[in-house]
Every structure is written in C-alpha cells, then in structure tokens.
Design an enzyme around this catalytic site. Sequence first.
Site, PDB file in Angstrom:
ATOM      1  N   GLN A 143       0.835  -1.214   0.000  1.00  0.00           N
ATOM      2  CA  GLN A 143       0.000   0.000   0.000  1.00  0.00           C
ATOM      3  C   GLN A 143       0.868   1.263   0.000  1.00  0.00           C
ATOM      4  O   GLN A 143       0.564   2.251   0.680  1.00  0.00           O
ATOM      5  CB  GLN A 143      -0.950  -0.017   1.201  1.00  0.00           C
ATOM      6  CG  GLN A 143      -2.152  -0.927   1.018  1.00  0.00           C
ATOM      7  CD  GLN A 143      -3.100  -0.439  -0.082  1.00  0.00           C
ATOM      8  OE1 GLN A 143      -3.182   0.740  -0.405  1.00  0.00           O
ATOM      9  NE2 GLN A 143      -3.836  -1.376  -0.678  1.00  0.00           N
ATOM     10  N   SER A 144       1.936   1.255  -0.765  1.00  0.00           N
ATOM     11  CA  SER A 144       2.846   2.403  -0.807  1.00  0.00           C
ATOM     12  C   SER A 144       2.191   3.638  -1.427  1.00  0.00           C
ATOM     13  O   SER A 144       1.715   3.599  -2.563  1.00  0.00           O
ATOM     14  CB  SER A 144       4.080   2.017  -1.626  1.00  0.00           C
ATOM     15  OG  SER A 144       4.843   3.166  -1.946  1.00  0.00           O
ATOM     16  N   ASN A 145       2.216   4.725  -0.676  1.00  0.00           N
ATOM     17  CA  ASN A 145       1.745   6.005  -1.216  1.00  0.00           C
ATOM     18  C   ASN A 145       2.772   6.584  -2.179  1.00  0.00           C
ATOM     19  O   ASN A 145       2.432   7.300  -3.113  1.00  0.00           O
ATOM     20  CB  ASN A 145       1.517   7.004  -0.075  1.00  0.00           C
ATOM     21  CG  ASN A 145       0.541   6.476   0.948  1.00  0.00           C
ATOM     22  OD1 ASN A 145      -0.615   6.232   0.642  1.00  0.00           O
ATOM     23  ND2 ASN A 145       1.011   6.260   2.172  1.00  0.00           N
ATOM     24  N   ALA A 158       4.640   4.842  -4.216  1.00  0.00           N
ATOM     25  CA  ALA A 158       4.456   4.163  -5.505  1.00  0.00           C
ATOM     26  C   ALA A 158       3.327   4.823  -6.290  1.00  0.00           C
ATOM     27  O   ALA A 158       3.464   5.119  -7.483  1.00  0.00           O
ATOM     28  CB  ALA A 158       4.164   2.684  -5.274  1.00  0.00           C
TER      29      ALA A 158
END
Length: 340
Positions: free
Chosen positions: A75-77, A79
């Site tokens: 859930q990387s912001n 990325a």
Amino acid sequence: MHLARFPRLFLAHLPTPLEPMERLSRELGGPEIWIKRDDCTGLSTGGNKTRKLEFLMAEAEKMGADIVMTQGATQSNHARQTAAFASKLGIKCHILLEDRTGSNDPNYNYNGNVLLDHLHGATTEIRAGGLDMNAELEAVADTARNGGAKVYTIPGGGSNPTGALGYVNCALELVGQANDRGLVIDHLVTATGSAGTQAGLIVGLKALNANIPLLGFGVRAPKDKQEDSVFKLARATADKLGISGIVDRADVAADCNYVGQGYGIARSDTIEAIRMFAELEGVLLDPVYSGKGAAGLIDYVRKGRFKKGERVVFLHTGGAAALFGYDRLFSGSPMAEAAE
Ligand SMILES: *Cc1c(COP(=O)(O)O)cnc(C)c1O
C-alpha cells in the site's frame, strides 16, 4: 542555499495550507495544534512524496528516461504518487511491491493505492517481505537497461538527497507562512519512515536557523536506527546544497514508541487518532504513517509533553488512499464506542 539551482518540475499544489485544528485542540485541552496540509499536494490524492518527486522526476526527465522504476510496500503512497507523476510526464512506470504484512485481505492487496497504481498505468510485481528492496529494484532496472531501456530508479520513499530537497523546500514554505501570520511554532511533528521528509525538514530549518524543534514519530525502525538514517540523509542533503556540517546529530529526534507490532500494522491508538481527526476535524489520516504520527502527538499532549500556551504543528504527510486497503480496521463503531 538556493533551491532554484536544482532541476524541478512544478507539479505540486503549493503552498499547502497551514490551518488551526480548533476542535482537536479543545478536545485535548493542551497546546494549540495546527496542521500543515501536505495531504493536499494535489497529485492523485496528494501526500508527501509529491514534493520529493518534483526534484526526482526532473532528473528522470533530464536524463531522457523512458521508464521510472521504484519500490515500496503493497500500500505504498510513494508508488502511487510516482505512477501518477510518470503518467503526467508520459514516462512509463514500473513498481516492485514488497509484501511486508503477509495480509491476504483482497482490499489490502488490490484496493487503495494498488488500484490507483494500476489506474495510472503502472505495472507492478510482488516481492516477499524482508528482501533488500533497493537491490531488487536495481536488478530489475539492470535487466531492462540491458534490453535498451533508459531507466531512472527512485529508491523507496524517494528518500535520497535529491528527493529530500522537496522537504527542504517545505521547511522554507512553512516558516514563511508562520512568519507572514505572526505564528510562533514551538514544535513541529510528523511521521517518519524512509527518512527523506524529516531529513529535508531538518536541513531547511537549520539553514534558516529557525530554532524549531522537529520530532519524527517512527513507523517501522527502532529509534537509534531511525535517527541514524535521518542524520545520514540530512548530512548528505546538506552536502548537496553546499552547506555541509549544518546538521548535528542532536538535531535529529525520533520517537518510535507508537509503531506497535510493525510496519503497516495499526494499533488501537492509531485507530483512535484516525477517528479523532476524521470526526473532529474532517481530516483523513492513514493507518501506516500519519495515524501513528498523530497517535504520538495526541499522547504527547495528554502526557503534558506539549503544553498549554505552546503551538504545535502536525505535518500531515497524506496516505488516506490506503484507508481503502485497511477498511476492516473500521468496521462498525464510531469513536465514542471504541474508547475504553
Ligand atoms: C512515505 C510516507 C511517510 C514517511 O515519509 P518518509 O519521507 O518516508 O520518512 C509519512 N506519511 C505518509 C503518508 C507516507 O506515504
């Protein structure tokens, strides 16, 4: 120090607002709490990575990259913001996603930021947790380079001296806003992870000699490790700016007591902080970063470490898109029922 000497693409909505949180301040009965809205940087639901990407993506464009590659947790912001920025520039984006939590919740694995990565046209591949992800990234990039691609790689969180320039800029912006409005800032707090945000802020604050103490609330690493990585990056960022030596180890402070079981795993105080900000201020936090930072802030106020008569600024780093990957945390009860 002169930031205009560095290539930059002006894409973020800046300056981000600096606003009082009157209902939260009243509820806690301590200092005046303000919020610096870096969740409102404008790019695909906003967040702190946009400021870093203004400098990073300018380098990518300058080298003539046809693809950018980066890595992060599922859930990387970071990325998601990289994917959005790349789409705006017409550059391809490929992302390595690390499964740090082992969750098999379909919303965690496909909704929230992952949905947005794909909507922006990025391709993704998954890695098991615990690998050296920057090494994995470089290996994938080298394979693409051998095939003739012009690849620009961005380390996790966009945290290198180039990315940290975005938060040097934020420090200048924040102090400028406070000066213009006659607001003395006694404390600045934020979530700290891959360290670029805190490192950049420290360099900016020191360059201005602002004398505003900055505290990072950790989301993963233990205190010593977190402070060391912030210090190392702050020093390298100062070097890049030609102001070597302005950051002391004592300028770096992290409190990692609000992490809980680990990265991306919310605690009850994380959830309480998210509910308080949502119900009292209409502000969305996230369970991985800003919720833990806010939990630290709330606890400091309750314990009297931030006092009545002081003014504290919470830098909101964004992340709300991840809420849709963590919907299970919020099934049912509003704040009143969740409180013990
Ligand atoms: C990446 C991130 C952080 C941490 O910032 P770093 O520069 O990696 O320390 C904090 N909050 C959110 C929402 C983030 O996405």
